[in-house]
Design an enzyme around this catalytic site. Structure first.
Site, PDB file in Angstrom:
ATOM      1  N   LYS A  13       0.774  -1.211   0.002  1.00 55.00           N
ATOM      2  CA  LYS A  13      -0.065   0.022   0.013  1.00 55.00           C
ATOM      3  C   LYS A  13       0.918   1.234   0.067  1.00 55.00           C
ATOM      4  CE  LYS A  13      -3.846  -2.558   2.378  1.00 55.00           C
ATOM      5  NZ  LYS A  13      -4.558  -2.412   3.894  1.00 55.00           N
ATOM      6  N   TYR A  53     -12.318  -2.858  -3.032  1.00 59.10           N
ATOM      7  CA  TYR A  53     -13.038  -2.868  -1.531  1.00 59.10           C
ATOM      8  C   TYR A  53     -14.481  -2.695  -1.429  1.00 59.10           C
ATOM      9  CZ  TYR A  53      -8.341  -2.177   0.647  1.00 59.10           C
ATOM     10  OH  TYR A  53      -6.869  -2.375   0.889  1.00 59.10           O
ATOM     11  N   HIS A 119      -1.550  -5.525   1.428  1.00 60.43           N
ATOM     12  CA  HIS A 119      -3.157  -6.240   1.467  1.00 60.43           C
ATOM     13  C   HIS A 119      -2.837  -7.501   1.080  1.00 60.43           C
ATOM     14  CE1 HIS A 119      -7.170  -7.518   0.094  1.00 60.43           C
ATOM     15  NE2 HIS A 119      -6.462  -7.618  -1.052  1.00 60.43           N
ATOM     16  N   GLU A 130      -9.222 -11.071  -7.485  1.00 61.40           N
ATOM     17  CA  GLU A 130      -8.394  -9.708  -7.350  1.00 61.40           C
ATOM     18  C   GLU A 130      -7.387  -9.929  -8.244  1.00 61.40           C
ATOM     19  OE1 GLU A 130      -8.994  -9.014  -2.616  1.00 61.40           O
ATOM     20  OE2 GLU A 130      -7.363  -9.810  -3.131  1.00 61.40           O
TER      21      GLU A 130
HETATM   22  P1  CMP Z   1      -6.684  -5.041   4.059  1.00 59.53           P
HETATM   23  O1  CMP Z   1      -6.218  -6.436   4.164  1.00 59.53           O
HETATM   24  O2  CMP Z   1      -6.409  -4.249   2.806  1.00 59.53           O
HETATM   25  O3  CMP Z   1      -8.290  -5.149   3.852  1.00 59.53           O
HETATM   26  C1  CMP Z   1      -9.273  -4.323   4.179  1.00 59.53           C
HETATM   27  C2  CMP Z   1      -8.727  -3.100   4.584  1.00 59.53           C
HETATM   28  O4  CMP Z   1      -9.526  -2.259   5.552  1.00 59.53           O
HETATM   29  C3  CMP Z   1      -7.505  -3.432   5.726  1.00 59.53           C
HETATM   30  O5  CMP Z   1      -6.591  -4.267   5.083  1.00 59.53           O
HETATM   31  C4  CMP Z   1      -7.287  -2.054   6.635  1.00 59.53           C
HETATM   32  O6  CMP Z   1      -6.484  -1.551   5.878  1.00 59.53           O
HETATM   33  C5  CMP Z   1      -8.690  -1.478   6.517  1.00 59.53           C
HETATM   34  N1  CMP Z   1      -9.413  -1.720   7.740  1.00 59.53           N
HETATM   35  C6  CMP Z   1     -10.044  -2.884   8.078  1.00 59.53           C
HETATM   36  N2  CMP Z   1     -10.543  -2.456   9.457  1.00 59.53           N
HETATM   37  C7  CMP Z   1     -10.436  -1.242   9.621  1.00 59.53           C
HETATM   38  C8  CMP Z   1     -10.666  -0.302  10.513  1.00 59.53           C
HETATM   39  N3  CMP Z   1     -11.371  -0.696  11.742  1.00 59.53           N
HETATM   40  N4  CMP Z   1     -10.118   0.904  10.578  1.00 59.53           N
HETATM   41  C9  CMP Z   1      -9.463   1.454   9.564  1.00 59.53           C
HETATM   42  N5  CMP Z   1      -9.052   0.565   8.525  1.00 59.53           N
HETATM   43  C10 CMP Z   1      -9.589  -0.750   8.629  1.00 59.53           C
END
Ligand code: CMP
Length: 155
Positions: A13, A53, A119, A130
């Site tokens: 990221k 997302y 991610h 994806e």
């Molecule tokens: P990722 O694995 O990219 O999948 C979804 C993303 O949402 C996660 O990593 C975090 O970057 C983000 N995310 C998930 N939960 C929260 C949260 N409670 N607050 C902020 N960001 C979140």
């Protein structure tokens, strides 16, 4: 011979790119024995972020998440190997870096869920979707890893 051979999508990221952790992160996957099949740097569009997302649409962190992933370029990669989805997620660590296991990327380089560096696809079905979103089929290199028997050999 190749049991449960899987491909999975990994994104470094914007915070990982800005903090110059690309090499350190790639080294974790290479050292573990996984195989890199595709890599590129992308400035993610709003539309792409929303598609990637889409299952988080409506959550309180959604707008911030889209803003975060579009803030600066990301590195998109496809990694492969036997049980690659699970292996990559273990190397990445839990979503909240404070809950991630010591030795995982998120534990060792991050502190907050909202800046968790990386991610990784959460299942083989998600990985398929994806990878198709981030890469054209011809962007994946089909190469045979000479270390394969030393990493995945069964006795
Ligand atoms: P990722 O694995 O990219 O999948 C979804 C993303 O949402 C996660 O990593 C975090 O970057 C983000 N995310 C998930 N939960 C929260 C949260 N409670 N607050 C902020 N960001 C979140």
């Amino acid at each position: 011979m190749e049991e449960n051979f899987e491909k999975t999508l990994v994104l470094i990221k914007p915070d990982g790119v800005q903090r110059k952790l690309i090499g350190a992160i790639i080294t974790r996957f290479e050292s573990r024995g996984l195989q890199l099949l595709a890599i590129k740097m992308i400035q993610v569009s709003h539309e792409m972020a929303e598609t990637h997302y889409k299952e988080h649409l409506g959550k309180n962190f959604y707008a911030g998440l889209v803003q975060y992933i579009t803030a600066a370029p990301v590195i998109a990669m496809v990694w492969a190997g036997e049980n690659a989805v699970e292996a990559v997620r273990q190397t990445v660590g839990k979503t909240n870096p404070l809950e991630a296991a010591p030795g995982s990327i998120r534990h060792d380089y991050a502190l907050l869920t909202s800046r968790n560096l990386i991610h990784a696809s959460d299942s083989p079905a998600t990985a398929e979707r994806e990878i198709a979103l981030w890469f054209k089929p011809e962007e994946l290199c089909d190469w045979s890893d000479p270390h394969y028997p030393w990493i995945f050999g069964k006795n």
